[in-house]
Design a protein around this motif. Sequence first.
Motif, PDB file in Angstrom:
ATOM      1  N   VAL A 291       0.852  -1.201   0.000  1.00  0.00           N
ATOM      2  CA  VAL A 291       0.000   0.000   0.000  1.00  0.00           C
ATOM      3  C   VAL A 291       0.878   1.238   0.000  1.00  0.00           C
ATOM      4  O   VAL A 291       0.642   2.204  -0.729  1.00  0.00           O
ATOM      5  CB  VAL A 291      -0.932   0.050   1.224  1.00  0.00           C
ATOM      6  N   PHE A 292       1.925   1.177   0.812  1.00  0.00           N
ATOM      7  CA  PHE A 292       2.833   2.315   0.907  1.00  0.00           C
ATOM      8  C   PHE A 292       3.457   2.617  -0.453  1.00  0.00           C
ATOM      9  O   PHE A 292       3.466   3.758  -0.913  1.00  0.00           O
ATOM     10  CB  PHE A 292       3.909   2.007   1.949  1.00  0.00           C
TER      11      PHE A 292
ATOM     12  N   ILE B 203       2.398   1.784  -3.414  1.00  0.00           N
ATOM     13  CA  ILE B 203       1.428   2.225  -4.410  1.00  0.00           C
ATOM     14  C   ILE B 203       1.122   3.702  -4.199  1.00  0.00           C
ATOM     15  O   ILE B 203       0.881   4.442  -5.139  1.00  0.00           O
ATOM     16  CB  ILE B 203       0.126   1.390  -4.294  1.00  0.00           C
ATOM     17  N   SER B 204       1.165   4.103  -2.926  1.00  0.00           N
ATOM     18  CA  SER B 204       0.727   5.458  -2.601  1.00  0.00           C
ATOM     19  C   SER B 204       1.752   6.529  -2.919  1.00  0.00           C
ATOM     20  O   SER B 204       1.393   7.676  -3.140  1.00  0.00           O
ATOM     21  CB  SER B 204       0.373   5.554  -1.115  1.00  0.00           C
ATOM     22  N   ILE B 205       3.032   6.197  -2.848  1.00  0.00           N
ATOM     23  CA  ILE B 205       3.982   7.286  -3.060  1.00  0.00           C
ATOM     24  C   ILE B 205       4.437   7.326  -4.510  1.00  0.00           C
ATOM     25  O   ILE B 205       4.590   6.305  -5.161  1.00  0.00           O
ATOM     26  CB  ILE B 205       5.181   7.229  -2.086  1.00  0.00           C
ATOM     27  N   PRO B 206       4.631   8.536  -5.045  1.00  0.00           N
ATOM     28  CA  PRO B 206       5.007   8.685  -6.451  1.00  0.00           C
ATOM     29  C   PRO B 206       6.375   8.068  -6.731  1.00  0.00           C
ATOM     30  O   PRO B 206       7.225   8.024  -5.833  1.00  0.00           O
ATOM     31  CB  PRO B 206       5.063  10.201  -6.656  1.00  0.00           C
ATOM     32  N   ASP B 207       6.562   7.623  -7.967  1.00  0.00           N
ATOM     33  CA  ASP B 207       7.832   6.958  -8.283  1.00  0.00           C
ATOM     34  C   ASP B 207       9.035   7.902  -8.164  1.00  0.00           C
ATOM     35  O   ASP B 207      10.115   7.470  -7.800  1.00  0.00           O
ATOM     36  CB  ASP B 207       7.805   6.292  -9.671  1.00  0.00           C
TER      37      ASP B 207
ATOM     38  N   HIS C  32       1.949  -3.394  -7.312  1.00  0.00           N
ATOM     39  CA  HIS C  32       0.742  -3.726  -8.060  1.00  0.00           C
ATOM     40  C   HIS C  32       0.643  -5.223  -8.337  1.00  0.00           C
ATOM     41  O   HIS C  32      -0.388  -5.833  -8.135  1.00  0.00           O
ATOM     42  CB  HIS C  32       0.711  -2.975  -9.394  1.00  0.00           C
TER      43      HIS C  32
ATOM     44  N   THR D  45      -6.225   9.687  -5.501  1.00  0.00           N
ATOM     45  CA  THR D  45      -4.817   9.372  -5.305  1.00  0.00           C
ATOM     46  C   THR D  45      -4.070   9.506  -6.622  1.00  0.00           C
ATOM     47  O   THR D  45      -2.998  10.106  -6.702  1.00  0.00           O
ATOM     48  CB  THR D  45      -4.629   7.904  -4.846  1.00  0.00           C
TER      49      THR D  45
ATOM     50  N   LEU E 179      -0.861  11.856  -7.619  1.00  0.00           N
ATOM     51  CA  LEU E 179       0.396  11.297  -8.125  1.00  0.00           C
ATOM     52  C   LEU E 179       0.700  11.819  -9.529  1.00  0.00           C
ATOM     53  O   LEU E 179       1.831  12.167  -9.852  1.00  0.00           O
ATOM     54  CB  LEU E 179       0.335   9.767  -8.159  1.00  0.00           C
TER      55      LEU E 179
ATOM     56  N   SER F  20       3.774  14.115 -10.632  1.00  0.00           N
ATOM     57  CA  SER F  20       4.764  13.606 -11.585  1.00  0.00           C
ATOM     58  C   SER F  20       4.957  14.588 -12.729  1.00  0.00           C
ATOM     59  O   SER F  20       6.086  14.872 -13.124  1.00  0.00           O
ATOM     60  CB  SER F  20       4.329  12.253 -12.150  1.00  0.00           C
TER      61      SER F  20
ATOM     62  N   ILE G 155       3.473  14.925  -0.266  1.00  0.00           N
ATOM     63  CA  ILE G 155       2.711  14.168  -1.268  1.00  0.00           C
ATOM     64  C   ILE G 155       2.419  12.768  -0.753  1.00  0.00           C
ATOM     65  O   ILE G 155       1.285  12.280  -0.791  1.00  0.00           O
ATOM     66  CB  ILE G 155       3.499  14.052  -2.589  1.00  0.00           C
ATOM     67  N   ALA G 156       3.484  12.113  -0.236  1.00  0.00           N
ATOM     68  CA  ALA G 156       3.339  10.725   0.190  1.00  0.00           C
ATOM     69  C   ALA G 156       2.310  10.600   1.311  1.00  0.00           C
ATOM     70  O   ALA G 156       1.453   9.718   1.284  1.00  0.00           O
ATOM     71  CB  ALA G 156       4.694  10.165   0.630  1.00  0.00           C
TER      72      ALA G 156
ATOM     73  N   THR H 271      -1.280  11.004  -0.114  1.00  0.00           N
ATOM     74  CA  THR H 271      -1.789   9.879  -0.888  1.00  0.00           C
ATOM     75  C   THR H 271      -1.968   8.638  -0.014  1.00  0.00           C
ATOM     76  O   THR H 271      -2.934   7.892  -0.188  1.00  0.00           O
ATOM     77  CB  THR H 271      -0.849   9.537  -2.064  1.00  0.00           C
ATOM     78  N   VAL H 272      -1.050   8.417   0.938  1.00  0.00           N
ATOM     79  CA  VAL H 272      -1.236   7.290   1.849  1.00  0.00           C
ATOM     80  C   VAL H 272      -2.529   7.486   2.629  1.00  0.00           C
ATOM     81  O   VAL H 272      -3.316   6.558   2.809  1.00  0.00           O
ATOM     82  CB  VAL H 272      -0.026   7.140   2.808  1.00  0.00           C
TER      83      VAL H 272
ATOM     84  N   ASN I 284      -5.455   6.599   0.518  1.00  0.00           N
ATOM     85  CA  ASN I 284      -5.509   5.153   0.316  1.00  0.00           C
ATOM     86  C   ASN I 284      -5.959   4.400   1.564  1.00  0.00           C
ATOM     87  O   ASN I 284      -6.564   3.338   1.450  1.00  0.00           O
ATOM     88  CB  ASN I 284      -4.150   4.623  -0.153  1.00  0.00           C
TER      89      ASN I 284
ATOM     90  N   ILE J 234      -7.827  -1.903  -3.388  1.00  0.00           N
ATOM     91  CA  ILE J 234      -6.837  -1.369  -4.320  1.00  0.00           C
ATOM     92  C   ILE J 234      -6.490  -2.419  -5.370  1.00  0.00           C
ATOM     93  O   ILE J 234      -6.204  -2.106  -6.509  1.00  0.00           O
ATOM     94  CB  ILE J 234      -5.584  -0.948  -3.541  1.00  0.00           C
TER      95      ILE J 234
END
Lengths: 315, 292
Positions: free
Chosen positions: A137-138, A140-144, A195, B215, B219, B223, B264-265, B268-269, B272, B286
């Motif tokens: 979950v963590f 998936i939630s944070i941007p790459d 994912h 979410t 993101l 980005s 941001i993190a 979004t967390v 979620n 999810i």
Amino acid sequence: MFKLIVRRIFLGLLTLLAISVIVFLGTEILPGDVASAILGQSATETNLAALRETLGLNRPAYIRYFEWLGNILSGDLGVSLTNGMPLDRIIGLRLWNTVYLALYAAAVAMPLALGLGLLSAAYPESHFDRTVSSVTVFFISIPDFVIAVLLIMIFAVELGWFPGAIHRPRWEDVFGTMDKTFLPMVTLVLTLLAHVVRMTRAAILDVLKQPYIEMALLKGASKSRIILKHAIPNAMGPIVNVVALNLGYLISGVVVVEVVFTYPGLGRLMVDSVVFRDVPQIQAVAMVFCSFYVALNIFADVGAIMANPRLRYAK
Amino acid sequence: MTDAAVTSAAPRKRSKRARPRPDAWAWTGITIVIVGLVLAVVGPWIAPFGVGNIVTTVYAQPDAQNLLGGDVLGRDLLSRLLHGARLTVGVALVATILGFVLGMAVGFSAAEIRGRYDDFITWLIDVFLSFPPILLALIVIASLSSDLWVLVGTIAVIHSSRVARVGRAVAMNIAALEFVEVARARGEKLTSILVREIWPSTIRPLAVEFGLRLTYSILFLSSLSFLGLGIQPPDADWGSMVRENMNAMQNHAYIAVLAPAFAIAILTVGVNLIVDWLGAQSGRGISEELTK
């Protein structure tokens, strides 16, 4: 089944055609056209008109579309506005760099993700499963790009183990390049992993709910036998689907990762051409990416058809 | 995922009462999202300095006056974060809502009208879904520039195709129910059927979708901004703040990069966590986000 697959491939090509219209129209709605993009702000009306004439921009859009499509199909991608080099050469070089990175990431991520997903499904609600679940979950939630920045911070700046910016991979020395491209690979793996793990777990748990699994349990089959012999063959379709779809997801991951690590791949080329408004380059790179994406989608569907006998017959 | 509406209405779950109270994780998520929303509204007002004011030295260490230190130009990092909250949260929220309205209108009408129209819409959705979202965004931005409303519109369109697909599937089940039949027989107009009959029954199954899309908006916008193609300077959302302060890493001044990245993190967390809880209620999570 053969007919169904051919049909699917044909549909895919049709989609690609529709995409090419969107790509062409998308770059056509530029407020200024290619001529003003080339000449810049100092252009006079006469200059613009002359250049439009030479570039053939005065003709109607649909004629130019078919011309463009014909050129692409015959392998002529046009010329970059930024440096005047033929695009098939530029893209050829960049494409292989991106393929290297994507293959590297997929080769690490997929076995790992399938394994973790399988184990989580085998022991649902166990400590292991819960840990994997919250960690994914963590991620998936944070941007790459945040993952990438953290990795650079820790492993490139503080520890100095791996480089934070990379030059092109050397195919002569594939394994020697691996440690230089290690951080971008890990970034892609972490975003992919989450994912695929979750979807694999869901796919197998879904199958494990079926009555025939209960039957196998009642006749005394062991857990490993139930999962390997009974569940996996039926979960194969969804899993192939998940893998292919996520390889498609690699595309957007690759764009960000290549920019962070200044890696000379197609993704960065795309971003650069958007910054410089290099229309032919945008069109060509977009079509390359979309072809991959559509191909992966076809592959996902064909995989599902092959794995599930019930899908082999059209309704 | 198609029959979520039907299953959530069935009295199969623990009790017939609505949903159980949120657990600790869900409360954490709700708190985070509320704080985010409040900051989006009041952030620019409570920020001690302006967005573009240079008030300290480059990458200054945090002190009493600049609680998080300075950024790449010596602007107050905390102030920029607070200003950025409005853009990050605001754009993501507006884009998601617009995408939902558009997607639901298309998806519901396809489910209600059926026939050729439905076939066409389904085909159109499939074409959009076979287009990598990031490429769509890059192409649109290349032709129309990174104007704020272009960004909002692009993200909304990207959402709408996905929402339309899910919305169509959910609405299909509802359009077949008796009360919609009655409404049709009564001669209600299409818009009235979509808005008054179908929409209320889809709120629950689509709530999870809304969270996932929100979410994704955050993101995606971050980005784009990080790539330099989203929010343009001197304005800054959290994504572009990470971008402009990247050089700080070479000076080991991490806070300028970490603060916006963590903002941001955390957001979004938080979203979620709520999505996961809602998903557990309606049997969707999810994991069902198969078509990203």
